[in-house]
Design a protein around this motif. Sequence first.
Motif, PDB file in Angstrom:
ATOM      1  N   ARG A 163       0.570  -1.375  -0.350  1.00  0.00           N
ATOM      2  CA  ARG A 163       0.400   0.181  -0.053  1.00  0.00           C
ATOM      3  C   ARG A 163       0.767   1.110   0.276  1.00  0.00           C
ATOM      4  NH1 ARG A 163      -1.742  -3.729   3.734  1.00  0.00           N
ATOM      5  NH2 ARG A 163      -1.150  -2.787   5.288  1.00  0.00           N
TER       6      ARG A 163
ATOM      7  N   ASP B  45       1.361   5.534  -0.251  1.00  0.00           N
ATOM      8  CA  ASP B  45       0.939   7.142  -0.775  1.00  0.00           C
ATOM      9  C   ASP B  45       1.304   7.301  -1.611  1.00  0.00           C
ATOM     10  OD1 ASP B  45       1.078   9.550  -0.237  1.00  0.00           O
ATOM     11  OD2 ASP B  45       1.124   9.572   2.116  1.00  0.00           O
TER      12      ASP B  45
ATOM     13  N   ASP C 229       1.429   3.778   5.040  1.00  0.00           N
ATOM     14  CA  ASP C 229       1.441   3.484   6.503  1.00  0.00           C
ATOM     15  C   ASP C 229       2.350   3.817   7.413  1.00  0.00           C
ATOM     16  OD1 ASP C 229       1.121   0.651   7.144  1.00  0.00           O
ATOM     17  OD2 ASP C 229      -0.646   0.174   6.453  1.00  0.00           O
TER      18      ASP C 229
ATOM     19  N   THR D 108       2.661   0.717   9.951  1.00  0.00           N
ATOM     20  CA  THR D 108       2.415  -0.494  10.347  1.00  0.00           C
ATOM     21  C   THR D 108       4.210  -0.868  10.538  1.00  0.00           C
ATOM     22  OG1 THR D 108       0.835  -1.054   9.354  1.00  0.00           O
ATOM     23  CG2 THR D 108       1.540  -2.920  10.069  1.00  0.00           C
TER      24      THR D 108
END
Length: 237
Positions: free
Chosen positions: A15, A17, A183, A185
């Motif tokens: 994922r 940005d 993120d 994470t």
Amino acid sequence: MDCLEALTGRRGVLRYDPRPVARAEIEAVLAAAIAAPSPANLQPWAFVVVTQPELTRPLARYLLDVQDEKVFQAFLGLRPEETERYLGLYEQFEAAPCFIVVCLEPKAQFALVEHEAVLRDWSLMCLGAATGNLMAAAHARGLGTRWFGGFVLDDGGRMLKEWLGIPVEVEIAAVTPLGYPADATPIRPRVPQTREELAAFRRSDQPALARLLKGKLPVEEVVHFERWNGGSLHVHL
């Protein structure tokens, strides 16, 4: 971040940005890529950098389609409902602002016919080393990557080559997104695996594949000192 941390701490990022990656950052990771070792310094690599949104988004969709239909289903034998769960992890993948296509472009054709297999082995090892360098350098600079391959299952990535104007004689070896993770994470430690887990894996075994994706064999399972000793790091003389 030191070299070992960059190498061992890297993980595939799914994922992204959407903020752009600066040209200087892209060039820095590519400089690390071409610093990879190359037998006889033949340097059989070439890279296509894609940053235009009208290309990155269809490229992202293409990669996921190949991953789904050619790798997950055709090669690994997973059912469509199983691959759908995996693809659900790629939320925001299409937001990746940059993709790097790693190509095999032999620049010297000198081998005898009986030696062509040696030259190809050298070339593929070079590309693996270059891609590994690129990914470690990206991680060290706070950027994410994710290795995509298997284009031989899709006619050598013919459609992608047409989009990007890659010559017919040049092969696509790998593609990776390059961008900032969406993120923060924390990276989970890899789960130690056993040789038996790997040996038992069979096509279509989705639960076993899920377990394999979470770990690595420990050093003592794959390193032999002085002589091959059945997988043990400890040598008994």
